[in-house]
Design a protein around this motif. Structure first.
Motif, PDB file in Angstrom:
ATOM      1  N   THR A  23       1.032  -1.352   0.126  1.00  0.00           N
ATOM      2  CA  THR A  23       0.100   0.038   0.012  1.00  0.00           C
ATOM      3  C   THR A  23       0.805   1.077  -0.152  1.00  0.00           C
ATOM      4  OG1 THR A  23      -0.154   0.303   2.445  1.00  0.00           O
ATOM      5  CG2 THR A  23      -1.347  -1.153   1.413  1.00  0.00           C
ATOM      6  N   HIS A  24       0.154   2.504  -0.258  1.00  0.00           N
ATOM      7  CA  HIS A  24       0.762   3.772  -0.061  1.00  0.00           C
ATOM      8  C   HIS A  24       0.997   4.384   1.318  1.00  0.00           C
ATOM      9  CE1 HIS A  24      -3.268   4.907  -0.205  1.00  0.00           C
ATOM     10  NE2 HIS A  24      -3.029   6.222   0.370  1.00  0.00           N
ATOM     11  N   TRP A  25       0.473   3.565   2.163  1.00  0.00           N
ATOM     12  CA  TRP A  25       0.569   3.858   3.464  1.00  0.00           C
ATOM     13  C   TRP A  25       1.750   3.325   4.488  1.00  0.00           C
ATOM     14  CZ3 TRP A  25      -2.742   7.626   4.872  1.00  0.00           C
ATOM     15  CH2 TRP A  25      -3.887   7.620   4.445  1.00  0.00           C
ATOM     16  N   ALA A  26       2.213   3.884   5.300  1.00  0.00           N
ATOM     17  CA  ALA A  26       3.560   3.331   6.169  1.00  0.00           C
ATOM     18  C   ALA A  26       2.691   2.172   7.272  1.00  0.00           C
ATOM     19  CB  ALA A  26       4.176   4.620   6.836  1.00  0.00           C
ATOM     20  N   GLU A  73       0.370   7.998   7.485  1.00  0.00           N
ATOM     21  CA  GLU A  73       1.001   8.905   6.263  1.00  0.00           C
ATOM     22  C   GLU A  73       2.359   8.438   6.404  1.00  0.00           C
ATOM     23  OE1 GLU A  73       1.714  10.776   3.009  1.00  0.00           O
ATOM     24  OE2 GLU A  73      -0.530  10.933   3.886  1.00  0.00           O
ATOM     25  N   ALA A  74       3.004   7.989   4.921  1.00  0.00           N
ATOM     26  CA  ALA A  74       4.272   7.875   5.069  1.00  0.00           C
ATOM     27  C   ALA A  74       5.136   9.261   4.610  1.00  0.00           C
ATOM     28  CB  ALA A  74       4.448   6.999   3.573  1.00  0.00           C
ATOM     29  N   SER A  75       4.505  10.071   3.957  1.00  0.00           N
ATOM     30  CA  SER A  75       5.171  11.416   3.314  1.00  0.00           C
ATOM     31  C   SER A  75       5.611  12.086   4.620  1.00  0.00           C
ATOM     32  CB  SER A  75       4.189  12.044   2.595  1.00  0.00           C
ATOM     33  OG  SER A  75       4.857  13.391   2.144  1.00  0.00           O
ATOM     34  N   THR A  76       6.578  13.205   4.403  1.00  0.00           N
ATOM     35  CA  THR A  76       7.145  14.028   5.203  1.00  0.00           C
ATOM     36  C   THR A  76       6.859  15.403   4.545  1.00  0.00           C
ATOM     37  OG1 THR A  76       9.150  14.213   4.399  1.00  0.00           O
ATOM     38  CG2 THR A  76       8.851  12.513   6.406  1.00  0.00           C
ATOM     39  N   LYS A  77       5.831  15.534   3.638  1.00  0.00           N
ATOM     40  CA  LYS A  77       5.293  16.694   2.935  1.00  0.00           C
ATOM     41  C   LYS A  77       4.917  17.683   4.253  1.00  0.00           C
ATOM     42  CE  LYS A  77       2.406  18.511  -0.578  1.00  0.00           C
ATOM     43  NZ  LYS A  77       1.127  18.335  -1.212  1.00  0.00           N
ATOM     44  N   GLY A  78       5.506  18.898   3.894  1.00  0.00           N
ATOM     45  CA  GLY A  78       4.881  19.862   4.901  1.00  0.00           C
ATOM     46  C   GLY A  78       5.661  20.167   6.240  1.00  0.00           C
ATOM     47  N   PHE A  79       6.893  19.078   6.506  1.00  0.00           N
ATOM     48  CA  PHE A  79       7.534  19.204   7.667  1.00  0.00           C
ATOM     49  C   PHE A  79       8.224  20.479   7.615  1.00  0.00           C
ATOM     50  CE2 PHE A  79      11.907  18.160   9.452  1.00  0.00           C
ATOM     51  CZ  PHE A  79      11.364  17.753  10.631  1.00  0.00           C
ATOM     52  N   PRO A  80       7.936  21.161   8.815  1.00  0.00           N
ATOM     53  CA  PRO A  80       8.511  22.375   8.907  1.00  0.00           C
ATOM     54  C   PRO A  80       9.922  22.670   9.560  1.00  0.00           C
ATOM     55  CG  PRO A  80       7.298  22.071  10.965  1.00  0.00           C
ATOM     56  CD  PRO A  80       7.109  20.666   9.791  1.00  0.00           C
ATOM     57  N   GLY A  81      10.651  21.358   9.938  1.00  0.00           N
ATOM     58  CA  GLY A  81      11.757  21.406  10.525  1.00  0.00           C
ATOM     59  C   GLY A  81      11.648  21.414  12.074  1.00  0.00           C
ATOM     60  N   PHE A  82      12.671  21.562  12.645  1.00  0.00           N
ATOM     61  CA  PHE A  82      12.746  21.670  14.345  1.00  0.00           C
ATOM     62  C   PHE A  82      12.984  23.224  14.937  1.00  0.00           C
ATOM     63  CE2 PHE A  82      13.982  17.253  13.271  1.00  0.00           C
ATOM     64  CZ  PHE A  82      12.751  16.704  13.942  1.00  0.00           C
ATOM     65  N   ALA A  83      13.127  24.057  14.123  1.00  0.00           N
ATOM     66  CA  ALA A  83      13.528  25.296  14.550  1.00  0.00           C
ATOM     67  C   ALA A  83      12.307  26.066  15.055  1.00  0.00           C
ATOM     68  CB  ALA A  83      14.199  26.115  13.449  1.00  0.00           C
ATOM     69  N   ASP A  84      11.204  25.990  14.668  1.00  0.00           N
ATOM     70  CA  ASP A  84      10.005  26.579  15.171  1.00  0.00           C
ATOM     71  C   ASP A  84       9.211  25.353  15.760  1.00  0.00           C
ATOM     72  OD1 ASP A  84       7.461  27.656  15.450  1.00  0.00           O
ATOM     73  OD2 ASP A  84       7.569  28.795  13.862  1.00  0.00           O
ATOM     74  N   MET A  95      -0.012  14.826  11.672  1.00  0.00           N
ATOM     75  CA  MET A  95       0.545  13.441  11.111  1.00  0.00           C
ATOM     76  C   MET A  95      -0.055  12.432  11.855  1.00  0.00           C
ATOM     77  SD  MET A  95       2.155  14.026   8.395  1.00  0.00           S
ATOM     78  CE  MET A  95       3.004  12.649   7.845  1.00  0.00           C
ATOM     79  N   GLN A  96      -0.163  12.367  13.177  1.00  0.00           N
ATOM     80  CA  GLN A  96      -0.544  11.614  14.173  1.00  0.00           C
ATOM     81  C   GLN A  96      -2.159  11.441  14.225  1.00  0.00           C
ATOM     82  OE1 GLN A  96       1.165  12.453  17.963  1.00  0.00           O
ATOM     83  NE2 GLN A  96       2.922  11.629  17.334  1.00  0.00           N
TER      84      GLN A  96
END
Length: 159
Positions: A23-26, A73-84, A95-96
């Protein structure tokens, strides 16, 4: 209903707990009869390696296994990083929210007269699963589960 024992030596064979995700899911986590399969399985990938799964020497009608898993969801699309930190926590919550818990008890296919090598669970579209104790590689023509690795999710899943 007959549940199988785990990590017990048997003449039929014991081995690791593996998975193939069609599947396309993780698959964030999974277990068979409560025994962890260990790895996260990405879309259209295989993995696992949890120890151990064994079957009784002789297969009997009514043997089943319980598979519990979490898909997400398997994608990290939109991941803002950890700085903010606030943006990160909002993304993490989004995501959760997509994670889903599943549990199914499925028949264990007849393995009488065959070598067994642990268990492999196949995660299929529509939250369906199949299991096998086959020692054959999934690439071998003798492998009992024939579904292609990349399967599309139908617009409507059968009930």
């Amino acid at each position: 209903m007959v549940f199988l024992s785990i990590c017990m030596p048997s003449k039929a064979g014991a081995g690791v707990i593996k998975a193939i995700n069609h599947t396309h899911w993780a698959i964030n986590r999974f277990s068979i009869n409560g025994q962890s399969g260990i790895d996260i399985i990405g879309p259209y990938q295989g993995g696992g390696g949890g120890c151990c799964f064994s079957v009784p020497e002789k297969w009997q009608p009514g043997m089943t296994v319980r598979v519990d898993w979490e898909s997400g969801e398997a994608s990290t699309k939109g991941f803002p990083g950890f700085a903010d930190y606030e943006k990160y926590k909002a993304w993490e919550k989004k995501m959760q929210a997509q994670n889903r818990q599943h549990s199914q008890t499925v028949p264990l296919p007849d393995y009488n007269g065959q070598d067994t090598c642990g268990i492999t669970v196949h995660f299929l579209p529509c939250d369906e699963i199949k299991v096998t104790t086959s020692c054959w590689s999934p690439r071998n023509a003798n492998y009992p589960i024939k579904e292609p690795l990349r399967m599309e999710e139908p617009k409507v899943c059968p009930k």
